[in-house]
Design a protein around this motif. Structure first.
Motif, PDB file in Angstrom:
ATOM      1  N   TYR A 196      18.370   4.881   5.714  1.00  0.00           N
ATOM      2  CA  TYR A 196      18.231   5.668   4.486  1.00  0.00           C
ATOM      3  C   TYR A 196      19.590   5.869   3.825  1.00  0.00           C
ATOM      4  O   TYR A 196      20.554   6.270   4.474  1.00  0.00           O
ATOM      5  CB  TYR A 196      17.613   7.016   4.827  1.00  0.00           C
ATOM      6  CG  TYR A 196      17.332   7.903   3.643  1.00  0.00           C
ATOM      7  CD1 TYR A 196      16.433   7.523   2.654  1.00  0.00           C
ATOM      8  CD2 TYR A 196      17.950   9.147   3.524  1.00  0.00           C
ATOM      9  CE1 TYR A 196      16.149   8.350   1.581  1.00  0.00           C
ATOM     10  CE2 TYR A 196      17.675   9.987   2.461  1.00  0.00           C
ATOM     11  CZ  TYR A 196      16.768   9.584   1.489  1.00  0.00           C
ATOM     12  OH  TYR A 196      16.499  10.410   0.425  1.00  0.00           O
ATOM     13  N   HIS A 197      19.640   5.598   2.530  1.00  0.00           N
ATOM     14  CA  HIS A 197      20.854   5.813   1.734  1.00  0.00           C
ATOM     15  C   HIS A 197      20.530   6.906   0.717  1.00  0.00           C
ATOM     16  O   HIS A 197      19.877   6.654  -0.296  1.00  0.00           O
ATOM     17  CB  HIS A 197      21.282   4.519   1.034  1.00  0.00           C
ATOM     18  CG  HIS A 197      21.447   3.362   1.983  1.00  0.00           C
ATOM     19  ND1 HIS A 197      22.611   3.150   2.691  1.00  0.00           N
ATOM     20  CD2 HIS A 197      20.590   2.371   2.355  1.00  0.00           C
ATOM     21  CE1 HIS A 197      22.469   2.078   3.447  1.00  0.00           C
ATOM     22  NE2 HIS A 197      21.258   1.592   3.266  1.00  0.00           N
ATOM     23  N   ASN A 198      20.982   8.116   1.012  1.00  0.00           N
ATOM     24  CA  ASN A 198      20.606   9.263   0.198  1.00  0.00           C
ATOM     25  C   ASN A 198      21.388   9.308  -1.109  1.00  0.00           C
ATOM     26  O   ASN A 198      22.429   8.674  -1.261  1.00  0.00           O
ATOM     27  CB  ASN A 198      20.840  10.560   0.978  1.00  0.00           C
ATOM     28  CG  ASN A 198      19.932  11.685   0.527  1.00  0.00           C
ATOM     29  OD1 ASN A 198      19.080  11.494  -0.341  1.00  0.00           O
ATOM     30  ND2 ASN A 198      20.084  12.857   1.106  1.00  0.00           N
ATOM     31  N   ASN A 199      20.853  10.079  -2.049  1.00  0.00           N
ATOM     32  CA  ASN A 199      21.594  10.398  -3.266  1.00  0.00           C
ATOM     33  C   ASN A 199      21.599  11.917  -3.428  1.00  0.00           C
ATOM     34  O   ASN A 199      21.044  12.646  -2.605  1.00  0.00           O
ATOM     35  CB  ASN A 199      20.990   9.702  -4.491  1.00  0.00           C
ATOM     36  CG  ASN A 199      19.527  10.067  -4.732  1.00  0.00           C
ATOM     37  OD1 ASN A 199      19.056  11.134  -4.313  1.00  0.00           O
ATOM     38  ND2 ASN A 199      18.789   9.188  -5.385  1.00  0.00           N
ATOM     39  N   THR A 231      17.222   0.489   3.244  1.00  0.00           N
ATOM     40  CA  THR A 231      17.449  -0.900   3.604  1.00  0.00           C
ATOM     41  C   THR A 231      17.091  -1.031   5.088  1.00  0.00           C
ATOM     42  O   THR A 231      16.681  -0.040   5.710  1.00  0.00           O
ATOM     43  CB  THR A 231      18.909  -1.315   3.372  1.00  0.00           C
ATOM     44  OG1 THR A 231      19.772  -0.453   4.156  1.00  0.00           O
ATOM     45  CG2 THR A 231      19.288  -1.193   1.902  1.00  0.00           C
ATOM     46  N   VAL A 232      17.222  -2.203   5.659  1.00  0.00           N
ATOM     47  CA  VAL A 232      16.909  -2.358   7.080  1.00  0.00           C
ATOM     48  C   VAL A 232      18.034  -3.108   7.791  1.00  0.00           C
ATOM     49  O   VAL A 232      18.744  -3.909   7.183  1.00  0.00           O
ATOM     50  CB  VAL A 232      15.575  -3.110   7.308  1.00  0.00           C
ATOM     51  CG1 VAL A 232      14.405  -2.309   6.767  1.00  0.00           C
ATOM     52  CG2 VAL A 232      15.616  -4.497   6.703  1.00  0.00           C
ATOM     53  N   LYS A 242       8.335   5.849   1.910  1.00  0.00           N
ATOM     54  CA  LYS A 242       9.374   4.874   1.541  1.00  0.00           C
ATOM     55  C   LYS A 242       9.914   4.172   2.781  1.00  0.00           C
ATOM     56  O   LYS A 242      10.190   2.961   2.742  1.00  0.00           O
ATOM     57  CB  LYS A 242      10.515   5.576   0.786  1.00  0.00           C
ATOM     58  CG  LYS A 242      10.143   6.016  -0.615  1.00  0.00           C
ATOM     59  CD  LYS A 242      11.357   6.399  -1.436  1.00  0.00           C
ATOM     60  CE  LYS A 242      12.067   7.597  -0.855  1.00  0.00           C
ATOM     61  NZ  LYS A 242      13.214   7.994  -1.704  1.00  0.00           N
ATOM     62  N   ARG A 243      10.048   4.919   3.871  1.00  0.00           N
ATOM     63  CA  ARG A 243      10.519   4.314   5.123  1.00  0.00           C
ATOM     64  C   ARG A 243       9.529   3.268   5.624  1.00  0.00           C
ATOM     65  O   ARG A 243       9.923   2.157   6.004  1.00  0.00           O
ATOM     66  CB  ARG A 243      10.707   5.402   6.179  1.00  0.00           C
ATOM     67  CG  ARG A 243      11.168   4.879   7.528  1.00  0.00           C
ATOM     68  CD  ARG A 243      11.086   5.953   8.603  1.00  0.00           C
ATOM     69  NE  ARG A 243      11.573   5.435   9.871  1.00  0.00           N
ATOM     70  CZ  ARG A 243      10.845   4.727  10.728  1.00  0.00           C
ATOM     71  NH1 ARG A 243       9.578   4.437  10.440  1.00  0.00           N
ATOM     72  NH2 ARG A 243      11.372   4.297  11.864  1.00  0.00           N
ATOM     73  N   TRP A 284       0.830  -1.205   0.000  1.00  0.00           N
ATOM     74  CA  TRP A 284       0.000   0.000   0.000  1.00  0.00           C
ATOM     75  C   TRP A 284       0.866   1.258   0.000  1.00  0.00           C
ATOM     76  O   TRP A 284       0.581   2.225  -0.730  1.00  0.00           O
ATOM     77  CB  TRP A 284      -0.909  -0.004   1.225  1.00  0.00           C
ATOM     78  CG  TRP A 284      -1.870   1.155   1.268  1.00  0.00           C
ATOM     79  CD1 TRP A 284      -3.130   1.199   0.755  1.00  0.00           C
ATOM     80  CD2 TRP A 284      -1.625   2.447   1.854  1.00  0.00           C
ATOM     81  NE1 TRP A 284      -3.695   2.434   0.974  1.00  0.00           N
ATOM     82  CE2 TRP A 284      -2.790   3.228   1.646  1.00  0.00           C
ATOM     83  CE3 TRP A 284      -0.547   3.021   2.517  1.00  0.00           C
ATOM     84  CZ2 TRP A 284      -2.902   4.534   2.091  1.00  0.00           C
ATOM     85  CZ3 TRP A 284      -0.649   4.337   2.944  1.00  0.00           C
ATOM     86  CH2 TRP A 284      -1.813   5.078   2.744  1.00  0.00           C
ATOM     87  N   TYR A 285       1.923   1.268   0.812  1.00  0.00           N
ATOM     88  CA  TYR A 285       2.788   2.451   0.860  1.00  0.00           C
ATOM     89  C   TYR A 285       3.512   2.664  -0.471  1.00  0.00           C
ATOM     90  O   TYR A 285       3.660   3.805  -0.921  1.00  0.00           O
ATOM     91  CB  TYR A 285       3.796   2.334   2.009  1.00  0.00           C
ATOM     92  CG  TYR A 285       3.258   2.849   3.322  1.00  0.00           C
ATOM     93  CD1 TYR A 285       3.057   4.204   3.522  1.00  0.00           C
ATOM     94  CD2 TYR A 285       2.949   1.978   4.362  1.00  0.00           C
ATOM     95  CE1 TYR A 285       2.560   4.689   4.728  1.00  0.00           C
ATOM     96  CE2 TYR A 285       2.446   2.446   5.564  1.00  0.00           C
ATOM     97  CZ  TYR A 285       2.249   3.809   5.737  1.00  0.00           C
ATOM     98  OH  TYR A 285       1.745   4.282   6.917  1.00  0.00           O
TER      99      TYR A 285
END
Length: 399
Positions: A266-269, A277-278, A150-151, A111-112
């Motif tokens: 969180y892996h930013n760009n 990832t977790v 996204k989280r 759903w997210y």
């Protein structure tokens, strides 16, 4: 050496200042666990009435809509996306009704992902993330919602793969271990380090009132500093232990949780649109504890160094507060690529935000990482340790 350690321990335990610090910590923890924590209201939560209302609204629309060549494009869009949206919400409601939380987690992750793909396009002002992201004129509301969805998708997907009992409290991060995680994202590390600062503020200055007593112990000046540092490291564990009653109360109310619960990372760009990832909650707490210990040692040896240069407890406290809380003086959301704050130790005191990558999201950068934190903090610790050592040796030579 052992006798001197017992002397320091006796003075530490009998200090009125230290007793007040621990009393404040225990009382604050009890207040939080008994009163403040019950007001926790996450934006993203298990809200069955809201899911039901959305489902019924879409169902009524789909049962009555008629599509022809004159139909508005937004009506056509709604007719296209609502069936899958309702399929997901229906599956979520059925899972809640049956108590199948693994199924709920699986469908909520879907759903997210599905909702985020719709909302992020900004097709219409009526298709937005949760309204609470848009409160108080939040300029970054749309991106905060995107980040949160996204989280949540990553979190629920990981929950769906766990071979362990799940609960709504676990989904909403209300359990005792998850509460520690939530607080570690905000003020908990700052409070712990500030408490340590006040316990350490008179680390050397108090000896000036007991010169003859201290001189009676056959211990070198630098060995005394090591004993003091060791005692203050133990006091760090005592500070954490002061919150144990609060931890137990929260655990009795909401469950203690499990260390294999997922923590999204969180892996930013460079577009500030990264991926998640977790890791396990247990691994997160180990990393948190390691960085907290390094920061504690940095504060201890910073105060030792300052105390050898100046004779002021107040100066110790001011400089320590600047290290712990200094980031508030220069932080502005989105300035990461236009600054070099990743080289300041004060940028890494919000330990939880560093581990989860949320700091990078806020600064709109990729610079604030755990390796960078280790580089800056360990380097600063080595510098303060070596300066403390050389200042002590210099004082020995002068005597």
């Amino acid at each position: 050496m052992k006798n001197y350690l017992f002397l320091e321990l006796d003075q530490f335990l009998k200090s009125k200042k230290n007793q007040i610090v621990f009393l404040i910590l225990v009382v604050s923890g009890l207040y939080f666990s008994l009163i403040a924590n019950d007001t926790y209201d996450p934006i993203e939560k298990v809200n069955k009435p809201e899911i039901t209302a959305r489902y019924n609204e879409r169902k009524e629309f789909l049962e009555n809509v008629q599509i022809n060549e004159n139909t508005h494009y937004m009506i056509r869009f709604a007719a296209d996306v609502f069936p899958e949206w309702n399929n997901l919400d229906k599956a979520r409601l059925d899972a809640l009704d049956s108590g199948d939380f693994t199924r709920y987690a699986e469908k909520t992750a879907d759903w997210y992902v599905y909702s985020d793909n719709i909302f992020f396009q900004r097709i219409s002002e009526d298709l937005n993330y949760n309204t609470r992201y848009y409160q108080h004129g939040n300029y970054f509301a749309h991106f905060d919602g995107h980040y949160a969805y996204k989280r949540e998708a990553a979190k629920y997907l990981a929950f769906s793969k766990l071979n362990t009992p799940l609960s709504i409290n676990a989904f909403e991060e209300r359990t005792a271990f998850q509460t520690v995680y939530r607080l570690s994202q905000t003020l908990l590390p700052l409070i712990i380090l500030t408490a340590l600062l006040f316990l350490s503020s008179d680390i050397l200055t108090k000896d000036r009132n007991h010169r003859s007593l201290i001189a009676g112990y056959p211990v070198t000046p630098f060995a005394r500093l090591i004993v003091k540092a060791f005692l203050l490291v133990l006091s760090l564990f005592a500070i954490v232990a002061a919150f144990l009653p609060a931890f137990v109360i929260i655990g009795c109310k909401y469950g203690f949780g499990r260390l294999n619960y997922p923590i999204p990372i969180y892996h930013n760009n460079h577009l500030n649109n990264g991926t998640f990832t977790v890791i396990s909650l247990g691994k997160y707490l180990l990393i948190f504890g390691g960085l907290l210990l390094i920061l504690a040692l940095l504060i201890i040896f910073l105060l030792i160094m300052i105390s050898q240069l100046f004779k002021s407890d107040m100066l110790n406290i001011l400089i320590g507060l600047l290290l712990i809380w200094g980031e508030y003086l220069y932080y502005r959301q989105g300035i990461g690529e236009y600054s070099s704050y990743e080289w300041l130790p004060s940028s890494f005191t919000k330990i939880g935000d560093i581990i989860t990558g949320h700091h990078n999201y806020l600064y709109v950068t990729t610079k604030f990482t755990v390796p960078q934190a280790l580089l800056v903090l360990v380097s600063s610790l080595l510098i303060t340790f070596l300066l403390s050592y050389f200042l002590t040796k210099r004082k020995e030579s002068l005597h």
